[in-house]
Design an enzyme around this catalytic site. Structure first.
Site, mmCIF file in Angstrom:
data_model
loop_
_atom_site.group_PDB
_atom_site.id
_atom_site.type_symbol
_atom_site.label_atom_id
_atom_site.label_comp_id
_atom_site.label_asym_id
_atom_site.label_seq_id
_atom_site.Cartn_x
_atom_site.Cartn_y
_atom_site.Cartn_z
ATOM 1 N N LYS A 88 64.214 37.972 109.354
ATOM 2 C CA LYS A 88 63.151 37.227 108.677
ATOM 3 C C LYS A 88 62.678 37.961 107.424
ATOM 4 O O LYS A 88 62.546 37.369 106.352
ATOM 5 C CB LYS A 88 61.988 37.005 109.660
ATOM 6 C CG LYS A 88 60.886 36.134 109.140
ATOM 7 C CD LYS A 88 60.190 35.394 110.261
ATOM 8 C CE LYS A 88 59.293 36.247 111.110
ATOM 9 N NZ LYS A 88 58.027 36.631 110.428
ATOM 10 N N ARG A 122 62.655 38.005 101.367
ATOM 11 C CA ARG A 122 62.825 38.783 100.136
ATOM 12 C C ARG A 122 63.998 38.258 99.308
ATOM 13 O O ARG A 122 63.951 38.266 98.073
ATOM 14 C CB ARG A 122 62.999 40.264 100.487
ATOM 15 C CG ARG A 122 61.660 40.905 100.929
ATOM 16 C CD ARG A 122 61.878 42.181 101.719
ATOM 17 N NE ARG A 122 60.645 42.908 102.024
ATOM 18 C CZ ARG A 122 59.807 42.636 103.031
ATOM 19 N NH1 ARG A 122 60.044 41.605 103.846
ATOM 20 N NH2 ARG A 122 58.729 43.385 103.233
ATOM 21 N N ASP A 143 56.319 44.643 115.544
ATOM 22 C CA ASP A 143 56.404 43.271 116.067
ATOM 23 C C ASP A 143 56.939 43.225 117.505
ATOM 24 O O ASP A 143 57.012 42.141 118.098
ATOM 25 C CB ASP A 143 57.319 42.424 115.169
ATOM 26 C CG ASP A 143 56.684 42.171 113.813
ATOM 27 O OD1 ASP A 143 55.440 42.182 113.720
ATOM 28 O OD2 ASP A 143 57.434 41.965 112.835
ATOM 29 N N LYS A 178 47.757 40.195 113.654
ATOM 30 C CA LYS A 178 49.058 39.521 113.490
ATOM 31 C C LYS A 178 48.871 38.000 113.640
ATOM 32 O O LYS A 178 47.766 37.505 113.513
ATOM 33 C CB LYS A 178 50.057 40.069 114.515
ATOM 34 C CG LYS A 178 50.417 41.541 114.268
ATOM 35 C CD LYS A 178 51.160 41.696 112.972
ATOM 36 C CE LYS A 178 51.485 43.150 112.674
ATOM 37 N NZ LYS A 178 52.020 43.336 111.337
ATOM 38 N N ARG A 186 55.946 35.251 118.889
ATOM 39 C CA ARG A 186 56.411 36.402 119.679
ATOM 40 C C ARG A 186 55.742 36.454 121.061
ATOM 41 O O ARG A 186 56.330 36.937 122.021
ATOM 42 C CB ARG A 186 56.187 37.695 118.907
ATOM 43 C CG ARG A 186 56.983 37.722 117.601
ATOM 44 C CD ARG A 186 57.175 39.100 117.034
ATOM 45 N NE ARG A 186 57.458 39.043 115.609
ATOM 46 C CZ ARG A 186 58.656 38.787 115.075
ATOM 47 N NH1 ARG A 186 59.695 38.572 115.855
ATOM 48 N NH2 ARG A 186 58.828 38.743 113.767
HETATM 49 C C1 S3P Z 1 56.737 42.376 107.592
HETATM 50 C C2 S3P Z 1 55.868 43.419 107.815
HETATM 51 C C3 S3P Z 1 55.058 43.552 109.032
HETATM 52 C C4 S3P Z 1 55.583 42.661 110.165
HETATM 53 C C5 S3P Z 1 55.907 41.278 109.695
HETATM 54 C C6 S3P Z 1 56.963 41.318 108.604
HETATM 55 C C7 S3P Z 1 57.494 42.331 106.321
HETATM 56 O O1 S3P Z 1 53.727 43.167 108.752
HETATM 57 O O2 S3P Z 1 54.625 42.603 111.206
HETATM 58 O O3 S3P Z 1 56.385 40.494 110.771
HETATM 59 O O4 S3P Z 1 58.456 41.549 106.217
HETATM 60 O O5 S3P Z 1 57.149 43.100 105.404
HETATM 61 P P1 S3P Z 1 52.641 44.233 108.217
HETATM 62 O O6 S3P Z 1 53.023 44.642 106.864
HETATM 63 O O7 S3P Z 1 51.345 43.461 108.222
HETATM 64 O O8 S3P Z 1 52.644 45.356 109.217
#
Ligand code: S3P
Length: 441
Positions: A25, A30, A323, A350, A398
């Site tokens: 994901k 990105r 996660d 989250k 999740r």
């Molecule tokens: C992510 C960063 C994490 C993660 C999210 C995806 C990312 O979040 O929990 O599912 O793609 O940069 P945080 O930056 O809030 O920790």
């Protein structure tokens, strides 16, 4: 999206087979964003077609990128070049996706256009001040609803200023937001982090030709983006998502007699904390064909059912498995002894307050646990917990998948509410798991 439809998972026997887990994901988001900022056509192979990533695709198209999926499932992104995005005519809806909202706010922060952004009920509760504050330092104007929540408006800076910013929390989304704002900012923008979060932004920006420097100093890990490069379109191969792979992995570990093979799983060292932790608990997980694909480490995982034991998971490991605590907590419920997890404060912000959602779900399934402000202790006795609970997921994918895994090996079936949330990150989860022997309906 319709809500309130539930799924139940009944105790099944062993799980066997080979399973292609959908694309990562974080990397999928990105690839669309950076492709939209590059000059030329980026092709994305293996992109996750979950709702979160589709929200990013729609937003980038509204900002002027040309995006389409061909008949072979390859996504094509024709970029606008850095600084070339145009003002969208309507509000951008980021759905359930914090990554879409926070990374895009960074991009918009240094584009001289005005954008309005919203999201679903869960995203509208999540804190945006953590990105609005550094963007304001760079000269962007961000007006949020009270509590610094969505909906919000970003008026990007016409003459953005580079900053040096120390992250107040371990967050790859905040780090990425600032680095992406730095792309269209003259000079050098630096983010300092004391805990090393996932580095997909850094790796992929380099892949598209940007200069990203990383040094370790007394203050922490300093990542610097040199502003206003020309990003050049590049093909992206998206590995299978290690966070999604954790669900079939734990399902195989706790169902006696199981053996699963999961090919092409991303093994970025800042994402693989769950696999290190499960192995410390006694999990039989083997990495085969370790290789690098488009700059990301990848391996095939072979997982065999195992007797697990409780351990203490150090707080420093949290960023590399942030996660995965919900599914780790399920594994811990089947282990012998106490599993103590520290450093979980970020779980409270989250897609749901995951710490209390997990603790409540475990209790509903007869598992003894203790929820602290930023820790969780789960007590297992080495046998299958009672199960039988109905789980409130708070529309968190999740939480839904974790408790469906619990139901596969508990004594009684487990029901999860709002199970459609799973489509945000793992479309086809139930069908794929049933193909291996699960009983989800
Ligand atoms: C992510 C960063 C994490 C993660 C999210 C995806 C990312 O979040 O929990 O599912 O793609 O940069 P945080 O930056 O809030 O920790």
């Amino acid at each position: 999206m319709t809500r309130h439809s539930s799924l139940s998972s009944t105790p099944c026997g062993s799980l066997k087979g080979t399973f292609k887990v959908p694309g990562d994901k974080s990397i999928s988001h990105r690839s669309l964003m950076f492709g939209a900022l590059a000059v030329g056509e980026t092709r994305v192979f293996g992109m996750l077609e979950g709702e979160d990533v589709l929200a990013t695709a729609k937003a980038m198209a509204a900002l002027g990128a040309k995006i389409h999926r061909d008949d072979d499932g390859v996504w094509h992104v024709e970029g606008r070049g850095i600084g070339g995005l145009c003002e969208p005519e309507d509000v951008l809806d980021m759905g359930n996706s914090g990554t879409s909202a926070r990374l895009l706010m960074g991009i918009l922060g240094s584009h001289p256009i005005t954008t309005f952004m919203t999201g679903d009920a869960s995203l509208r509760k999540r804190p945006m001040g953590r990105v609005a504050d550094p963007l304001a330092e760079m000269g962007a104007q961000v007006s949020c609803r009270s509590g610094q929540r969505l909906p919000l408006m970003v008026r990007g800076a016409a003459t953005p200023m580079p900053i040096r910013y120390k992250l107040p929390m371990a967050s790859a989304q905040v780090k990425s937001c600032i680095l992406l704002a730095g792309l269209n900012t003259p000079g050098e923008t630096t983010v300092i982090e004391t805990e090393h979060t996932r580095d997909h932004t850094e790796l992929m920006l380099r892949h598209f030709g940007a200069e990203v420097r990383v040094v370790q100093t007394k203050e922490g890990r300093e990542t610097t983006i040199v502003g206003q490069p020309e990003l050049v379109a590049a093909d992206v191969l998206v590995p299978s998502d290690p966070s999604s792979a954790a669900f079939p992995t734990v399902a195989a570990l706790i169902n006696p007699g199981s053996e699963l093979r999961l090919p092409g799983i991303g093994m970025n060292p800042h994402r693989n904390g769950i696999y290190i932790t499960l192995k410390e608990m006694g999990a039989d997980i083997t990495l085969e064909n370790e290789r690098t694909e488009a700059g990301e480490p990848v391996a095939d995982l072979v997982i065999r059912a195992s007797k697990l034991k409780g351990i203490s998971v150090p707080a420093e490991r949290a960023p590399s498995m942030i996660d995965e605590y919900p599914i780790l907590a399920v594994a811990a419920a089947f282990a012998e002894g106490k599993t103590v997890m520290h450093g979980l404060g970020e779980l409270r912000v989250k897609e749901s307050d995951r710490l209390s959602a997990v603790a409540n779900g475990l209790k509903a399934c007869g598992v003894t646990c203790e929820e602290g402000e930023d820790f969780l202790i789960v007590e297992g006795n080495g046998s299958a917990p009672l199960g039988g609970g109905t789980i409130t997921t708070h529309f968190d994918h999740r939480i839904a998948m974790s408790f469906l895994v619990m139901g596969m090996a508990a004594q009684q079936k487990v029901t999860v509410l709002d199970a459609e949330a799973i489509d945000t990150s793992f479309p086809g989860f139930a069908t794929l798991m049933n193909g291996l022997g699960a009983g989800i309906s």
